[in-house]
Design a protein around this motif. Structure first.
Motif, PDB file in Angstrom:
ATOM      1  N   ASN A   1       0.823  -1.218   0.000  1.00 44.89           N
ATOM      2  CA  ASN A   1       0.000   0.000   0.000  1.00 44.89           C
ATOM      3  C   ASN A   1       0.853   1.263   0.000  1.00 44.89           C
ATOM      4  OD1 ASN A   1      -2.393  -1.436  -0.039  1.00 44.89           O
ATOM      5  ND2 ASN A   1      -2.500  -1.550   2.184  1.00 44.89           N
ATOM      6  N   LYS A   2       1.927   1.261   0.779  1.00 40.04           N
ATOM      7  CA  LYS A   2       2.812   2.422   0.821  1.00 40.04           C
ATOM      8  C   LYS A   2       3.470   2.653  -0.544  1.00 40.04           C
ATOM      9  CE  LYS A   2       6.514   4.401   3.604  1.00 40.04           C
ATOM     10  NZ  LYS A   2       7.464   4.187   4.707  1.00 40.04           N
ATOM     11  N   ALA A   3       3.866   1.573  -1.207  1.00 42.57           N
ATOM     12  CA  ALA A   3       4.484   1.682  -2.531  1.00 42.57           C
ATOM     13  C   ALA A   3       3.494   2.236  -3.548  1.00 42.57           C
ATOM     14  CB  ALA A   3       5.016   0.319  -2.973  1.00 42.57           C
ATOM     15  N   ILE A   4       2.270   1.744  -3.513  1.00 40.43           N
ATOM     16  CA  ILE A   4       1.228   2.218  -4.433  1.00 40.43           C
ATOM     17  C   ILE A   4       0.931   3.695  -4.172  1.00 40.43           C
ATOM     18  CG2 ILE A   4      -1.219   1.994  -5.030  1.00 40.43           C
ATOM     19  CD1 ILE A   4      -0.838  -1.084  -4.584  1.00 40.43           C
ATOM     20  N   ASP A   5       0.799   4.054  -2.908  1.00 45.44           N
ATOM     21  CA  ASP A   5       0.559   5.458  -2.547  1.00 45.44           C
ATOM     22  C   ASP A   5       1.697   6.355  -3.030  1.00 45.44           C
ATOM     23  OD1 ASP A   5      -1.829   4.795  -1.357  1.00 45.44           O
ATOM     24  OD2 ASP A   5      -1.040   4.846   0.702  1.00 45.44           O
ATOM     25  N   LEU A   6       2.917   5.890  -2.893  1.00 50.01           N
ATOM     26  CA  LEU A   6       4.075   6.669  -3.327  1.00 50.01           C
ATOM     27  C   LEU A   6       4.048   6.903  -4.834  1.00 50.01           C
ATOM     28  CD1 LEU A   6       6.714   8.061  -2.542  1.00 50.01           C
ATOM     29  CD2 LEU A   6       7.852   5.844  -2.724  1.00 50.01           C
ATOM     30  N   LEU A   7       3.727   5.872  -5.594  1.00 52.22           N
ATOM     31  CA  LEU A   7       3.600   6.029  -7.047  1.00 52.22           C
ATOM     32  C   LEU A   7       2.569   7.108  -7.388  1.00 52.22           C
ATOM     33  CD1 LEU A   7       3.598   2.406  -8.520  1.00 52.22           C
ATOM     34  CD2 LEU A   7       5.125   4.259  -9.173  1.00 52.22           C
ATOM     35  N   LYS A   8       1.425   7.041  -6.745  1.00 53.24           N
ATOM     36  CA  LYS A   8       0.352   8.002  -7.013  1.00 53.24           C
ATOM     37  C   LYS A   8       0.747   9.411  -6.588  1.00 53.24           C
ATOM     38  CE  LYS A   8      -3.378   4.610  -6.606  1.00 53.24           C
ATOM     39  NZ  LYS A   8      -4.503   4.156  -5.779  1.00 53.24           N
ATOM     40  N   GLN A   9       1.374   9.536  -5.411  1.00 50.23           N
ATOM     41  CA  GLN A   9       1.807  10.851  -4.911  1.00 50.23           C
ATOM     42  C   GLN A   9       2.801  11.512  -5.865  1.00 50.23           C
ATOM     43  OE1 GLN A   9       3.477  10.245  -1.037  1.00 50.23           O
ATOM     44  NE2 GLN A   9       1.534   9.659  -0.125  1.00 50.23           N
ATOM     45  N   GLU A  10       3.641  10.701  -6.465  1.00 48.71           N
ATOM     46  CA  GLU A  10       4.658  11.231  -7.375  1.00 48.71           C
ATOM     47  C   GLU A  10       4.114  11.454  -8.787  1.00 48.71           C
ATOM     48  OE1 GLU A  10       7.758  12.282  -6.583  1.00 48.71           O
ATOM     49  OE2 GLU A  10       7.207  11.896  -4.496  1.00 48.71           O
TER      50      GLU A  10
END
Length: 138
Positions: A4-13
């Motif tokens: 989830n953190k990895a997916i969120d990071l992709l979206k945030q960037e």
């Protein structure tokens, strides 16, 4: 790092979230070891038969840049693994040369080898020990 953190990071960037990227992240989360790009492709080829090495390498590069995965070189080949959960904490690894499993080393050998210097500022380092885990032991 977790899925989830990895997916969120992709979206945030601002990066597009795709099913291939999600599957790549899930593979790294499940494997918990260093893998080659070919191993990653082998895991994904059934679900994505037209997937190319170029796509794998582009995503591995992106994930590395974002801190989702970390890289090392074993036997002359780049290998990748999910970023350690304690990535903010300073640590090193023992890495199995056969299966790629890793174990954290809490102590830093550099601290005992190098004394502070006025003419050189260390900004980072990497220390890895290679061998074979109990499962792969020769």
């Amino acid at each position: 790092m977790n899925v989830n953190k990895a997916i969120d990071l992709l979206k945030q960037e601002g990066y597009k979230f795709t099913d291939k990227r999600e599957e790549l992240i899930r593979i790294f989360a499940k494997q918990k070891r260093y893998m080659t790009a070919k191993e990653v492709l082998d895991f994904m080829k059934d679900a994505f038969p037209s997937l190319s090495f170029d796509t794998i390498y582009r995503n591995l590069s992106l994930f590395s840049e974002l801190g989702i995965i970390e890289e090392t070189e074993l036997n002359g080949e780049r290998r990748y693994r999910f970023q350690c959960s304690g990535a903010d904490e300073h640590h090193h690894h023992v890495i199995c040369l056969s299966c790629g499993k890793t174990k954290h080393l809490e102590a830093c050998p550099l601290e005992k080898m190098v004394e502070p210097s006025d003419d050189f500022v260390i900004t980072g380092h990497k220390f890895e020990i290679y061998g074979y885990c109990k499962t792969c032991e020769i």
